[in-house]
Design an enzyme around this catalytic site. Structure first.
Site, PDB file in Angstrom:
ATOM      1  N   ASP A 180      -2.855  -5.376 -15.588  1.00  0.00           N
ATOM      2  CA  ASP A 180      -1.534  -5.264 -14.974  1.00  0.00           C
ATOM      3  C   ASP A 180      -1.028  -3.846 -15.213  1.00  0.00           C
ATOM      4  O   ASP A 180      -0.789  -3.451 -16.358  1.00  0.00           O
ATOM      5  CB  ASP A 180      -0.598  -6.285 -15.613  1.00  0.00           C
ATOM      6  CG  ASP A 180       0.786  -6.307 -14.975  1.00  0.00           C
ATOM      7  OD1 ASP A 180       1.103  -5.392 -14.184  1.00  0.00           O
ATOM      8  OD2 ASP A 180       1.558  -7.235 -15.286  1.00  0.00           O
ATOM      9  N   VAL A 181      -0.855  -3.059 -14.163  1.00  0.00           N
ATOM     10  CA  VAL A 181      -0.468  -1.664 -14.340  1.00  0.00           C
ATOM     11  C   VAL A 181       0.967  -1.520 -14.822  1.00  0.00           C
ATOM     12  O   VAL A 181       1.386  -0.416 -15.195  1.00  0.00           O
ATOM     13  CB  VAL A 181      -0.679  -0.837 -13.044  1.00  0.00           C
ATOM     14  CG1 VAL A 181      -2.100  -0.962 -12.536  1.00  0.00           C
ATOM     15  CG2 VAL A 181       0.324  -1.207 -11.973  1.00  0.00           C
ATOM     16  N   TYR A 230      12.692  -0.412  -3.540  1.00  0.00           N
ATOM     17  CA  TYR A 230      11.335   0.013  -3.200  1.00  0.00           C
ATOM     18  C   TYR A 230      11.351   1.393  -2.568  1.00  0.00           C
ATOM     19  O   TYR A 230      10.509   2.244  -2.867  1.00  0.00           O
ATOM     20  CB  TYR A 230      10.710  -1.005  -2.248  1.00  0.00           C
ATOM     21  CG  TYR A 230       9.301  -0.711  -1.826  1.00  0.00           C
ATOM     22  CD1 TYR A 230       8.242  -0.847  -2.717  1.00  0.00           C
ATOM     23  CD2 TYR A 230       9.016  -0.327  -0.518  1.00  0.00           C
ATOM     24  CE1 TYR A 230       6.937  -0.602  -2.326  1.00  0.00           C
ATOM     25  CE2 TYR A 230       7.718  -0.083  -0.108  1.00  0.00           C
ATOM     26  CZ  TYR A 230       6.682  -0.221  -1.015  1.00  0.00           C
ATOM     27  OH  TYR A 230       5.387   0.022  -0.614  1.00  0.00           O
ATOM     28  N   LYS A 233       9.318   4.560  -4.153  1.00  0.00           N
ATOM     29  CA  LYS A 233       8.272   5.294  -3.448  1.00  0.00           C
ATOM     30  C   LYS A 233       8.631   6.770  -3.245  1.00  0.00           C
ATOM     31  O   LYS A 233       7.762   7.642  -3.265  1.00  0.00           O
ATOM     32  CB  LYS A 233       7.986   4.624  -2.099  1.00  0.00           C
ATOM     33  CG  LYS A 233       7.162   3.353  -2.224  1.00  0.00           C
ATOM     34  CD  LYS A 233       5.808   3.612  -2.865  1.00  0.00           C
ATOM     35  CE  LYS A 233       4.870   2.432  -2.760  1.00  0.00           C
ATOM     36  NZ  LYS A 233       3.552   2.693  -3.374  1.00  0.00           N
ATOM     37  N   THR A 289      -1.791  -5.746   6.550  1.00  0.00           N
ATOM     38  CA  THR A 289      -2.324  -6.303   5.311  1.00  0.00           C
ATOM     39  C   THR A 289      -1.598  -7.609   5.029  1.00  0.00           C
ATOM     40  O   THR A 289      -0.670  -7.990   5.747  1.00  0.00           O
ATOM     41  CB  THR A 289      -2.094  -5.349   4.119  1.00  0.00           C
ATOM     42  OG1 THR A 289      -0.682  -5.240   3.871  1.00  0.00           O
ATOM     43  CG2 THR A 289      -2.669  -3.957   4.381  1.00  0.00           C
ATOM     44  N   THR A 292       2.203  -7.177   4.807  1.00  0.00           N
ATOM     45  CA  THR A 292       2.997  -7.009   6.023  1.00  0.00           C
ATOM     46  C   THR A 292       2.879  -8.203   6.966  1.00  0.00           C
ATOM     47  O   THR A 292       3.397  -8.164   8.080  1.00  0.00           O
ATOM     48  CB  THR A 292       2.576  -5.736   6.780  1.00  0.00           C
ATOM     49  OG1 THR A 292       1.181  -5.808   7.110  1.00  0.00           O
ATOM     50  CG2 THR A 292       2.842  -4.497   5.947  1.00  0.00           C
TER      51      THR A 292
END
Length: 256
Positions: free
Chosen positions: A64-65, A155, A159, A190, A193
């Site tokens: 898990d980053v 978000y 980003k 993906t 989306t």
């Protein structure tokens, strides 16, 4: 294939699905040994199996980053097992959806823990490991970080942070021949989306906003990451490459 990444060792976070899986696949096709990171083992195993079945070299780590210790430990394990790290792709991200006026502080921070903190930890450790031999880091931003997107303010902010952080990292890494670049996806088809592209009408309405008049494919995005990671981009660092069908370059209004 041209084996552009022959003898390279690459890590791709968020590598079990979507853009991450497509990137890992393309890198393996070009000769890299690719290690995919993610929180869920099953999709990681599927990506590795597909790569190996097609003659590539791949491995995975469940990591898990958003957990600094676990993420850094997994990176170090890859270097211990494969002897080096040439390419780091920080693709993993997370977001919350909802009106700004209703957003909790917890929701706000949830956008940053994986997307920004994870990218920072991955970039920092990669730069530490690449000091002697150089390397390439590719971080994934988003068109949301260019324009800002309603209902996705956290978000969008996260980003945007990834983009400017990566520019600073590029400046710091240059003396050690460590390149750091950013890919900015537009609307790419993906699992993430699927909701906004749920039917033909939704897909057509989305396409009208894009100068190329269509949604992008994960492999098209992966090809951009592959280029920036490869030695073909050896004189490119601190750059942002939009892969968005022209959406970010034009105030575009579809005409009937």
């Amino acid at each position: 294939m041209t084996q552009r990444l022959a003898n390279k060792v690459a890590i791709v976070t968020g590598g079990g699905t979507g853009i991450g899986a497509a990137t890992a696949t393309r890198m393996a096709e070009e000769g890299a040994t690719v290690v995919v990171f993610g929180r869920r083992e099953a999709p990681l195993k599927d990506v590795v199996a597909s790569i190996v079945e097609n003659g590539g070299k791949a491995d995975y780590r469940v990591a898990d980053v958003s957990d600094e210790a676990a993420f850094v430990s997994a990176i170090d394990e890859v270097v211990s097992d494969y002897g080096k790290l040439d390419i780091m792709v920080n693709n993993a991200a997370a977001f919350t959806w909802g009106a700004l006026t209703e957003m909790t502080t917890e929701d706000w921070h949830a956008n940053f823990k994986t997307t920004v903190d994870g990218t920072f930890w991955g970039t920092r450790r990669a730069m530490q490991l690449m000091q002697k031999n150089g390397g390439s880091i590719v971080n994934l931003s988003s068109i949301c970080g260019v324009f800002g997107t309603a209902w996705m303010s956290g978000y969008s902010a996260a980003k945007a942070a990834v983009t400017n952080f990566s520019r600073a990292a590029a400046s710091e890494g240059a003396a050690a021949n460590i390149r750091c670049n950013v890919v900015i996806p537009g609307v790419i088809e993906t699992d993430a989306t699927a909701g906004m592209l749920s039917d033909d009408t939704a897909r057509a309405n989305t396409a009208k906003l894009i100068p190329l008049q269509r949604v992008g494919h994960a492999t098209e995005l992966a090809n951009a990451v592959l280029f920036l990671a490869s030695d073909e981009a050896s004189y490119i660092t601190g750059a942002t490459l939009a892969v968005d069908g022209g959406r970010s370059s034009d105030l575009y209004t579809a005409m009937d």
